[in-house]
Design an enzyme around this catalytic site. Structure first.
Site, PDB file in Angstrom:
ATOM      1  N   ASP A  23       0.856  -1.177   0.000  1.00 33.27           N
ATOM      2  CA  ASP A  23       0.000   0.000   0.000  1.00 33.27           C
ATOM      3  C   ASP A  23       0.899   1.237   0.000  1.00 33.27           C
ATOM      4  O   ASP A  23       2.130   1.151   0.002  1.00 33.27           O
ATOM      5  CB  ASP A  23      -0.938  -0.025   1.210  1.00 33.27           C
ATOM      6  N   GLU A  41     -10.250   6.836   4.958  1.00 33.09           N
ATOM      7  CA  GLU A  41      -9.038   6.446   5.660  1.00 33.09           C
ATOM      8  C   GLU A  41      -8.806   7.312   6.913  1.00 33.09           C
ATOM      9  O   GLU A  41      -9.742   7.642   7.624  1.00 33.09           O
ATOM     10  CB  GLU A  41      -7.853   6.453   4.692  1.00 33.09           C
TER      11      GLU A  41
END
Length: 775
Positions: free
Chosen positions: A318, A530
């Site tokens: 990621d 997020e």
């Protein structure tokens, strides 16, 4: 005669005209041990890929393992204007094999074609002409194509209890994403949502492992296996492997502490199902498990992912996670050591994403002998195989003809249907809903006139909070209700800005309610994605609770509609509401869907995909352990009040009623080789047509690991007319009832199992133990 692309023709000429490069001559496979990141399974080698790999220099190989964001090739602050010098540096000098993302906003289909054509044309001028693979986060529809229809987030799709619908949404997303020229989608999220504070909860399919693996596999098949070929499919990416969704603090990208038994029984199975469904790639958890960063762990990335699950595709990090082994996790003393650790653990590609540090360090590590070139070959072989699988060697440029695959009206219809099936009626006292046509309503609350609240994260911009980027077809709840019943039947002063004072004006609400017959309050959460969505408390904010109290004081019926990505605690005001509808993040046609449900044009059939907590400090999943219900409010006097949610997993009301009868199993005693046919009759006992989720649960009466209260084993959704009855059948085997024991093995132990549907129960007995080789 088959037409070969310039890439293949060029490679054929190159292989004929030149011998092995210096890198190929000096790179001899090591006899032992097996390079890190390899699978124990023997995989036949592809001659095209092996020939290409043999021609590559070390630098070209490492470039394939490096992924950069589009910002590094753009001019200044421009969103879509490429800087040719920067592009040349990225593609020709550093041989970068993958790019991703957007800058600031979703791009039009024309902008995507122009960008990707320029990138692939640059790749075509390099020595080996290896195309670039571009990736994007198309999380709930093609959210980075301007004007595209978006679909409900996964949390709402789990409420539909309709895997076929999940598959259909993935197929549409694949069509639109590939029409833009993008062959790689970083989806689906397979994290099991058992920590509701976590800000990515809305991206999950909820708290149940069977639900997540079923819906996740349906999505993967929709992305990759629609039968239309590479022009209409994308490589899927199962994420985030592993344990990302269970941080102990609830904060994003923070540590999880998960016992091995729980890790294997709850968090690993969705990834096993995804591998079996054909997922091409995997994205690694940014966090750590029990103090071990996942992207630096050979145990997680090679022993489990490759050797146990049998995954053979590409593992990508990621955002910026490799360097964070040094900067955040502090397990690598230097950035260079962080690169070595991640690659040796089994990582194939680093989402760097802004610079060339990963490339520089990895080249140096191989030249110094710290990492073998054979280890590099393992990853590059996978990356080239991925590019071949998605058809890039034959057709890397976007196809103009595919532009017509986007913005189709039929996609809008599917989005509306998905939103309708996701809406979950939690409460309906005195049949407050549906409202009668012609009822004059007061619409208030911060979510009433907000497009971003309807959509949530990954909606045209990362945070989903720029309402100027939403297409005209997207309507707020207020706009949709005005269209439904006419402006003369709607009173509202709600504004788009979630935090605006006008949305919380209690005095004005009371004045306006005097002219209305019912008050509909749209509450919940503003858009976030997020880490910016981190909260410290699940309780709904006080200024929203005050609106409910004020509405109750008017004496008018009070209807709450909750637009939220996770369960926000409403126990303080739940008794004041006559009806409560949970809408999750219903997206583009969520407003129209809510209007249809509120006024009875659609009978709600959503079912909760998580346990809705009553108190912020009392979060317990439906499959809790039996001892977790114990409370000793009086010393030495045990009670069973420990599981006391606001609403249980699977809860969902309808405007009709249903009854279950005649639950039975084909056998009451069974063995390893038997298939149990479990049947139940479900009848619509009300006056309206409706759909009902039929869910089969099991309970192991006694086991060597304390058994859960119940576990979901199968589900089906049936449509019934008034008075109609259907028999629903499920097939179970001993394998379906297995758990992970203390030794880490999947087993089904002999003994009695209760099988449950609704309020019905039957008991079956396994006659001997079963040990599974694989889950």
């Amino acid at each position: 005669m088959r037409q070969f692309s310039p890439y293949i023709l060029g490679l054929a000429l190159l292989f004929h005209s030149c011998g092995p490069t210096q890198s190929a001559q000096s790179s001899k496979p090591e006899a032992a041990p097996v390079a890190a990141g390899t699978s124990s399974a023997s995989t036949p080698k592809d001659r095209f890929i092996e020939d290409l790999l043999a021609q590559m220099t070390l630098e070209e190989k490492v470039g394939q393992m490096t992924q950069l964001t589009i910002d590094v090739i753009l001019q200044g602050n421009e969103a879509t204007v490429i800087d040719t010098a920067k592009l040349r540096r990225v593609i020709s000098d550093y041989h970068i094999g993958s790019l991703l993302n957007v800058r600031n906003r979703a791009y039009t289909i024309e902008e995507w074609h122009r960008l990707l054509t320029a990138i692939q044309n640059a790749a075509a001028t390099t020595r080996l002409r290896i195309p670039v693979i571009y990736g994007i986060d198309a999380i709930h529809g093609a959210n980075y194509i301007a004007g595209s229809t978006l679909f409900p987030h996964n949390i709402g799709m789990a409420a539909t209890r309709n895997p076929d619908l999940v598959n259909q949404l993935a197929r549409i997303t694949a069509l639109e994403t590939r029409a833009a020229g993008i062959p790689w989608n970083f989806d689906p999220v397979l994290d099991v949502g058992r920590q509701p504070l976590w800000p990515r909860f809305e991206e999950t399919f909820g708290e149940d492992v069977f639900m997540v693996k079923t819906m996740g596999a349906a999505a993967i098949k929709g992305y990759e296996q629609n039968g239309l070929g590479p022009d209409f499919t994308v490589a899927s990416c199962m994420k985030h492997y592993l344990g990302y969704s269970y941080p102990s603090t609830g904060k994003d990208r923070t540590p999880s502490y998960i016992p091995e038994q729980m890790l294997r029984e709850i968090f690993l199975p969705p990834f096993k199902a995804a591998v079996d469904a054909g997922a091409s790639t995997v994205m690694i958890n940014s966090g750590e498990i029990n103090g071990v960063p996942v992207h630096g762990s050979k145990y997680f990335l090679t022993q489990i992912l490759r050797d146990e699950l049998g995954f053979e595709g590409v593992a990508v990090s990621d955002w910026e996670d490799v360097i964070r082994l040094h900067t955040r996790h502090k397990v690598a003393a230097t950035p260079k050591e962080a690169v070595r650790m991640a690659v040796e653990a089994g990582l194939d590609m680093s989402m760097v994403p802004y610079d060339f540090t990963f490339y520089d360090h990895l080249v140096a590590l191989v030249k110094e002998g710290a990492i073998s070139e054979e280890r590099i070959n393992v990853s590059v072989r996978r990356i080239l195989a991925l590019k071949k699988k998605v058809g890039l060697f034959e057709q890397s440029l976007p196809k103009t003809a595919l532009k017509s695959s986007v913005h189709k009206p039929e996609f809008d219809k599917v989005s509306l249907q998905a939103a309708l099936e996701s809406l979950t009626l939690l409460k309906n006292e005195k049949q407050t809903l549906p409202l009668r046509k012609g009822t004059k309503i007061l619409i208030a609350g911060p979510a009433a006139n907000s497009l971003s609240t309807l959509h949530g994260s990954w909606s045209y911009v990362w945070q989903g909070n720029d309402e100027t980027k939403y297409p005209a077809k997207a309507k707020t709840a207020l706009q949709a209700l005005v269209e439904k019943v006419g402006k003369d039947n709607v009173i509202s002063r709600s504004v788009a800005d979630f935090g605006a004072a006008a949305n919380y004006n209690v005095a004005q609400l009371k004045k306006d309610a005097a002219q209305a017959q019912a008050v509909v309050l749209f509450l919940g959460e503003k858009a976030y994605a997020e880490s910016p969505g981190v909260i410290d408390n699940l309780n709904l904010e006080e200024n929203q609770l005050a609106l409910v109290r004020a509405a109750k004081e008017t004496g008018k019926p009070v209807i709450l509609v909750l637009l939220e990505g996770r369960p926000r605690v409403v126990s303080a005001i739940e008794p004041l509401a006559d009806a409560i509808l949970l809408a999750y993040r219903p997206a583009t046609f969520g407003g129209a869907a809510m209007a249809d449900v509120l006024f009875g044009d659609y009978n709600p059939d959503g079912a909760l995909p998580f346990t809705y907590p009553r108190h912020a400090g009392d979060v317990l999943t439906y499959d809790h352990k039996g001892t977790e219900v114990i409370r000793e409010d009086v010393p030495n006097v045990a009670g069973n009040r420990g599981f006391n949610p606001q609403w249980e997993f699977g809860h969902g009301l309808s405007y009709t009623t249903f009854a279950f009868t005649d639950l039975r199993s084909s056998k009451t005693a069974f063995s390893d080789n038997d298939q149990l046919q479990v049947t139940v009759k479900v009848k619509n006992t009300g006056s309206r047509a409706g759909k009902k989720a039929v869910e089969l649960y099991s309970h192991d009466q006694f086991a060597s690991i304390t058994p859960s209260a119940r576990r979901l084993r199968a589900f089906s959704k049936v449509a019934l007319n008034p008075g109609e009855e259907k028999e629903v059948s499920f097939t179970l085997s001993a394998k379906n009832l297995a758990f992970v024991n203390e030794a880490g093995k999947w087993v089904t132990e002999p003994g009695a199992f209760d099988l449950m549907v609704g309020n019905l129960k039957t008991t079956v007995t396994l006659q001997q133990a079963v040990t599974l080789k694989k889950p």
